[in-house]
Design a protein around this motif. Structure first.
Motif, mmCIF file in Angstrom:
data_model
loop_
_atom_site.group_PDB
_atom_site.id
_atom_site.type_symbol
_atom_site.label_atom_id
_atom_site.label_comp_id
_atom_site.label_asym_id
_atom_site.label_seq_id
_atom_site.Cartn_x
_atom_site.Cartn_y
_atom_site.Cartn_z
ATOM 1 N N UNK A 75 15.771 -32.627 -15.787
ATOM 2 C CA UNK A 75 16.820 -32.249 -14.836
ATOM 3 C C UNK A 75 17.341 -30.853 -15.148
ATOM 4 N N UNK A 76 17.279 -29.968 -14.136
ATOM 5 C CA UNK A 76 17.804 -28.617 -14.316
ATOM 6 C C UNK A 76 18.835 -28.237 -13.254
ATOM 7 N N UNK A 77 19.316 -29.248 -12.498
ATOM 8 C CA UNK A 77 20.365 -29.000 -11.518
ATOM 9 C C UNK A 77 21.267 -30.210 -11.384
ATOM 10 N N UNK B 279 20.251 -30.735 -21.089
ATOM 11 C CA UNK B 279 20.648 -29.438 -21.599
ATOM 12 C C UNK B 279 19.879 -28.270 -21.042
ATOM 13 N N UNK B 280 19.392 -28.399 -19.813
ATOM 14 C CA UNK B 280 18.524 -27.349 -19.273
ATOM 15 C C UNK B 280 18.940 -26.970 -17.853
ATOM 16 N N UNK B 281 20.244 -26.880 -17.601
ATOM 17 C CA UNK B 281 20.717 -26.656 -16.228
ATOM 18 C C UNK B 281 20.633 -25.185 -15.830
ATOM 19 N N UNK B 282 20.082 -24.962 -14.639
ATOM 20 C CA UNK B 282 20.045 -23.620 -14.050
ATOM 21 C C UNK B 282 20.764 -23.577 -12.701
ATOM 22 N N UNK B 283 21.237 -24.754 -12.238
ATOM 23 C CA UNK B 283 21.850 -24.836 -10.906
ATOM 24 C C UNK B 283 22.893 -25.931 -10.929
ATOM 25 N N UNK B 284 24.120 -25.616 -10.501
ATOM 26 C CA UNK B 284 25.151 -26.649 -10.404
ATOM 27 C C UNK B 284 26.139 -26.269 -9.316
ATOM 28 N N UNK B 285 26.704 -27.288 -8.692
ATOM 29 C CA UNK B 285 27.634 -27.041 -7.596
ATOM 30 C C UNK B 285 28.472 -28.262 -7.296
ATOM 31 N N UNK B 286 29.385 -28.112 -6.330
ATOM 32 C CA UNK B 286 30.305 -29.175 -5.951
ATOM 33 C C UNK B 286 30.437 -29.237 -4.433
ATOM 34 N N UNK C 181 15.451 -22.457 -7.291
ATOM 35 C CA UNK C 181 16.435 -22.267 -8.355
ATOM 36 C C UNK C 181 16.370 -23.420 -9.358
ATOM 37 N N UNK C 182 16.007 -24.613 -8.877
ATOM 38 C CA UNK C 182 15.883 -25.788 -9.742
ATOM 39 C C UNK C 182 14.664 -26.597 -9.311
ATOM 40 N N UNK C 183 14.200 -27.431 -10.226
ATOM 41 C CA UNK C 183 13.066 -28.303 -9.928
ATOM 42 C C UNK C 183 13.503 -29.714 -9.558
ATOM 43 N N UNK C 184 14.451 -30.248 -10.332
ATOM 44 C CA UNK C 184 14.966 -31.596 -10.108
ATOM 45 C C UNK C 184 16.485 -31.559 -10.203
ATOM 46 N N UNK C 185 17.160 -31.992 -9.154
ATOM 47 C CA UNK C 185 18.627 -31.954 -9.112
ATOM 48 C C UNK C 185 19.174 -33.378 -9.035
ATOM 49 N N UNK D 207 21.571 -39.889 -7.315
ATOM 50 C CA UNK D 207 20.330 -39.613 -6.606
ATOM 51 C C UNK D 207 19.620 -38.449 -7.287
ATOM 52 N N UNK D 208 18.301 -38.412 -7.168
ATOM 53 C CA UNK D 208 17.516 -37.287 -7.661
ATOM 54 C C UNK D 208 16.788 -36.662 -6.482
ATOM 55 N N UNK D 209 16.867 -35.332 -6.377
ATOM 56 C CA UNK D 209 16.209 -34.582 -5.308
ATOM 57 C C UNK D 209 15.210 -33.612 -5.926
#
Length: 391
Positions: free
Chosen positions: A48-50, A71-78, A100-104, A223-225
């Motif tokens: 998970x990177x988002x 511990x590998x986040x490159x994308x986060x939001x609300x 920007x991310x592979x799995x969010x 959920x995973x996208x």
């Protein structure tokens, strides 16, 4: 406008049960659901990177990522407001579609009934924005304190303009409870009601009855996208995001948009729906299953009108008797029970049920459900999804 259509998919789902007391903190429920969603997809935390969350969720992203070892986040939001469930999926889809991310992962956890928490909400009353406080200044001194009260004013005007009797709203709740009675994960499993039960329920703020209003619950969802290319190699059959849109107009407020020429409709929902259908390349006649915002039963027929499933003032007649909106009918609504028949998770369970319908695993399965519409945020900023089993 169609830049993310068919470029992302939901690949994993984790959901807790709905109850009056989960016996767990919201953080623990969040982590359990994320683990279940990762297991469903065949992924591990380091994949998970988002991450996308609700602004008001008590489980902040720092606690979640450290607890889960992500511990590998490159994308986060609300996302915020009642439109958040679909808009959270939209933000996740943007993240993977743009590379920007592979799995969010996106999540929502609420102990809405028991209030059992690890920490206070991230937006306590003392942190309300200036605009929030300004709205309260106009309404609170005159007794308009509750969300149900704000919705009741809109519903009363809707009834006046179209000659509707409040008893007619009961078919929405009756069908939602009918569907929810088949769902062992919900709060009303094996507890269907009749229209007579609805009519005997107490009026709490005219014209709304107790059974018009959602039931507070303890529950969580994750959920995973992923991109459609990555989705092909995972454990579950992908559920494709064919359309995802939002709408907020200049006069939009949260269930109290009284300062516009017409208050008997949900124009944000109508505007969102037009863009949603255009993005997905389908129309209302192509949809046989819909998961609509049923936090308050009268908002359902109003959404049917705004989304083009029937004409203005015809939504109540569309629902009356229940035959057109139950499984086997013209448009099966809220097949897990929704907020009225499964439990209240601010519409996140509606997205989960759409995934189940496409995967053929719903407890109230619609035959050949290859397209499902989800709408959240009735009465305020609106958002929607059209999910499909094929591209």
């Amino acid at each position: 406008m169609n830049s993310i259509s068919n470029k992302a998919a939901i690949v994993g789902v984790g959901v807790s049960g709905f109850s009056k007391d989960s016996g767990r903190t919201e953080l623990r429920m969040t982590c359990e659901c994320i683990k279940a969603a990762l297991d469903d997809a065949g992924l591990v935390p380091l994949d998970i990177d988002g991450i996308v969350k609700h602004t008001d969720d008590a489980s902040d992203e720092h606690s979640v990522t450290s607890s889960m070892g992500m511990g590998n986040l490159t994308y986060f939001g609300e996302s915020r407001w009642d439109s958040a469930p679909c808009s959270m999926v939209l933000r996740a889809a943007i993240g993977v579609a743009t590379g920007v991310a592979n799995y969010v992962v996106l999540y929502r956890a609420v102990n809405g009934s028991s209030r059992r928490r690890m920490m206070p909400s991230m937006r306590a009353s003392g942190q309300m924005s200036t605009s929030d406080l300004l709205q309260w200044t106009y309404h609170a001194p005159f007794g308009l304190m509750s969300e149900a009260g704000r919705v009741a004013m809109i519903v009363r005007r809707y009834m006046h303009e179209y000659g509707i009797n409040s008893d007619q709203f009961g078919w929405v709740t009756t069908v939602c409870r009918e569907h929810g009675a088949k769902n062992p994960n919900g709060m009303f499993y094996n507890e269907p009601i009749t229209i007579k039960d609805y009519l005997e329920s107490k009026v709490i703020v005219d014209p709304l009855r107790v059974m018009d209003c959602h039931e507070e619950a303890d529950s969580a969802v994750a959920l995973v996208v992923a991109t459609v290319e990555r989705a092909k190699n995972l454990r579950q059959k992908p559920v494709y995001i064919l359309g995802a849109t939002q709408s907020q107009l200049s006069e939009t407020e949260e269930k109290n948009s009284y300062y516009r020429p017409v208050i008997s409709g949900l124009p944000e929902m109508g505007h969102m729906g037009k863009r949603l259908f255009a993005m997905a390349g389908v129309g209302p006649k192509d949809i046989k299953v819909a998961q609509l915002d049923d936090s308050y039963a009268p908002l359902v027929p109003m959404q049917l009108e705004e989304l083009g499933f029937c004409g203005r003032g015809e939504g109540v007649a569309f629902c009356e008797g229940g035959d057109r909106i139950r499984v086997g009918g013209e448009l099966a609504l809220n097949t897990s029970g929704g907020s009225l028949g499964e439990g209240y998770l601010y519409g996140m369970n509606h997205v989960v049920e759409a995934v189940r319908q496409i995967g053929g695993t719903s407890t109230a399965q619609v035959k050949d459900a290859d397209l499902v519409l989800v709408a959240t945020g009735a009465g305020g900023p609106a958002s929607g999804l059209i999910l499909g089993g094929s591209r």
